[in-house]
Design a protein around this motif. Structure first.
Motif, PDB file in Angstrom:
ATOM      1  N   ALA A 186      -3.003   4.711  -7.506  1.00 56.75           N
ATOM      2  CA  ALA A 186      -2.540   4.876  -8.888  1.00 56.75           C
ATOM      3  C   ALA A 186      -1.855   3.610  -9.385  1.00 56.75           C
ATOM      4  O   ALA A 186      -2.039   3.198 -10.538  1.00 56.75           O
ATOM      5  N   ILE A 187      -1.070   2.967  -8.521  1.00 57.90           N
ATOM      6  CA  ILE A 187      -0.392   1.732  -8.896  1.00 57.90           C
ATOM      7  C   ILE A 187      -1.406   0.640  -9.223  1.00 57.90           C
ATOM      8  O   ILE A 187      -1.275  -0.084 -10.220  1.00 57.90           O
ATOM      9  N   GLU A 188      -2.435   0.510  -8.373  1.00 57.44           N
ATOM     10  CA  GLU A 188      -3.448  -0.521  -8.610  1.00 57.44           C
ATOM     11  C   GLU A 188      -4.214  -0.250  -9.898  1.00 57.44           C
ATOM     12  O   GLU A 188      -4.587  -1.173 -10.628  1.00 57.44           O
ATOM     13  N   ASP A 189      -4.450   1.022 -10.198  1.00 56.56           N
ATOM     14  CA  ASP A 189      -5.143   1.366 -11.439  1.00 56.56           C
ATOM     15  C   ASP A 189      -4.300   0.965 -12.646  1.00 56.56           C
ATOM     16  O   ASP A 189      -4.811   0.400 -13.628  1.00 56.56           O
ATOM     17  N   ARG A 190      -2.989   1.226 -12.579  1.00 59.74           N
ATOM     18  CA  ARG A 190      -2.109   0.820 -13.677  1.00 59.74           C
ATOM     19  C   ARG A 190      -2.034  -0.698 -13.790  1.00 59.74           C
ATOM     20  O   ARG A 190      -1.960  -1.249 -14.894  1.00 59.74           O
TER      21      ARG A 190
END
Length: 349
Positions: free
Chosen positions: A85-89
């Motif tokens: 999720a962090i990488e997507d953001r």
């Protein structure tokens, strides 16, 4: 899902006819993230395990005993979801912030001390392969067996997880174990496979350069012989053309069944059956990466076209399974061609 290896840059046997009889078929497995069931060939998915058969546990000594253990499998999976999720953001909003308070709290919790497990450790499911999906297994399996299952202990023995192989006849498994035990903690998150489905594809391989005769090694090291292939050979390999052979023409990278053994951590060593001293054959390779900077020509056409979700930062290149062994090498299983009931051996290369 399908994956297609690009054609090799040139016809190897046209330049080096002595390689022709050394050709072998390998089945590249191309694991990619998915949601496998017990009836699928998979990495890190549920196994078709009989309900009346005890789940394997490891009761052998583990290297590093007494130190803090790693997180639980459930926490590793949670941390991976948060990092995804962090990488997507990060991709969508480069200026951030990228992490939530919950995700940061999870990081802190996973850094806390965790006690070493007491008693036997439940083994982790690593892979299962049905012969219907990988027909090459039928030439390697015991009579009537059509399912290969791999588990391992998620602690070092002495420097890598201890594996177990099981052959089964799938039709004989009627009552399936519904909830196999998870170990309370694992030593390294790299030993917990991410659930993946396979997209098997057969390719042709030739031996690692170090397994060739001295005569063939000399031929492959002669740049003048390679010049006949023209622009198909990258001129940057002129000083060491055998590296072109190693990277692009010999042994395919990644997870696979059969083919030739890969070498790199050590020179080739004898693989003799402990039961009868027969030279053993490669069965299965568990790899830390599907390709790297030297073997990008093996990357499937679909992946080169962008038909793959982006990987979280910090992984080796093309590490879809999240398995990392010995800092980026692979585990290769060899079996006896005289009798698959004889003990197998594993090598880290």
């Amino acid at each position: 899902m399908s994956r297609t290896t690009p054609p090799r840059p040139l016809d190897t046997t046209a330049l080096f006819p002595q390689l022709a009889p050394l050709a072998r078929t390998a089945t590249r497995l191309h694991p990619r993230p998915g949601s496998p069931s017990v009836h699928d060939s998979s990495v890190g998915g549920p196994l078709l395990w009989p309900a009346d058969e005890p789940w394997p546990h490891c009761d052998e000594p583990h290297e590093g005993h007494g130190a803090n253990a790693g997180p639980s499998p459930a926490n590793v999976r949670l941390l991976r979801r948060h990092r995804a999720a962090i990488e997507d953001r990060r991709r969508r909003e480069p200026q951030g912030p990228w992490a939530t308070r919950e995700e940061l709290a999870t990081d802190d919790r996973l850094q806390a001390d965790r006690p070493w497990p007491q008693g036997p450790v439940a083994m982790l499911p690593v892979a299962q392969l049905y012969a219907r999906d990988v027909p090459q297994l039928r030439t390697l399996a015991p009579s009537e067996a059509d399912l290969l299952q791999v588990l391992w202990c998620p602690f070092d023995h002495p420097a890598n997880p201890r594996p177990l192989l099981f052959w089964r006849t799938a039709a004989e498994v009627v009552d399936i174990l519904g909830a196999p035990p998870d170990p309370s903690v694992i030593q390294f998150s790299d030993y917990l496979p991410e659930p993946c489905l396979f997209a098997p594809e057969q390719v042709t391989e030739y031996p690692n350069f170090l397994e060739l005769s001295k005569e063939l090694q000399e031929q492959l090291g002669d740049w003048h012989r390679w010049r006949a292939a023209g622009s198909a050979v990258d001129s940057s390999y002129e000083a060491a053309p055998e590296e072109f052979y190693l990277n692009h023409l010999s042994v395919s990278p990644g997870w696979k069944v059969g083919g030739w053994s890969n070498w790199g951590l050590t020179d080739p060593m004898p693989r003799r059956c402990p039961g009868c001293d027969t030279e053993m054959d490669p069965l299965l390779t568990i790899a830390s990466t599907e390709w790297d900077g030297g073997s990008e020509s093996w990357a499937p056409i679909e992946d080169q076209a962008g038909d793959t979700p982006p990987l979280p930062q910090g992984n080796p290149p093309a590490n879809f399974t999240r398995v990392v062994l010995a800092g980026g090498y692979g585990m290769q299983f060899h079996i006896c061609p005289a009798s698959p009931d004889h003990p197998y051996i594993e090598l880290i290369q």
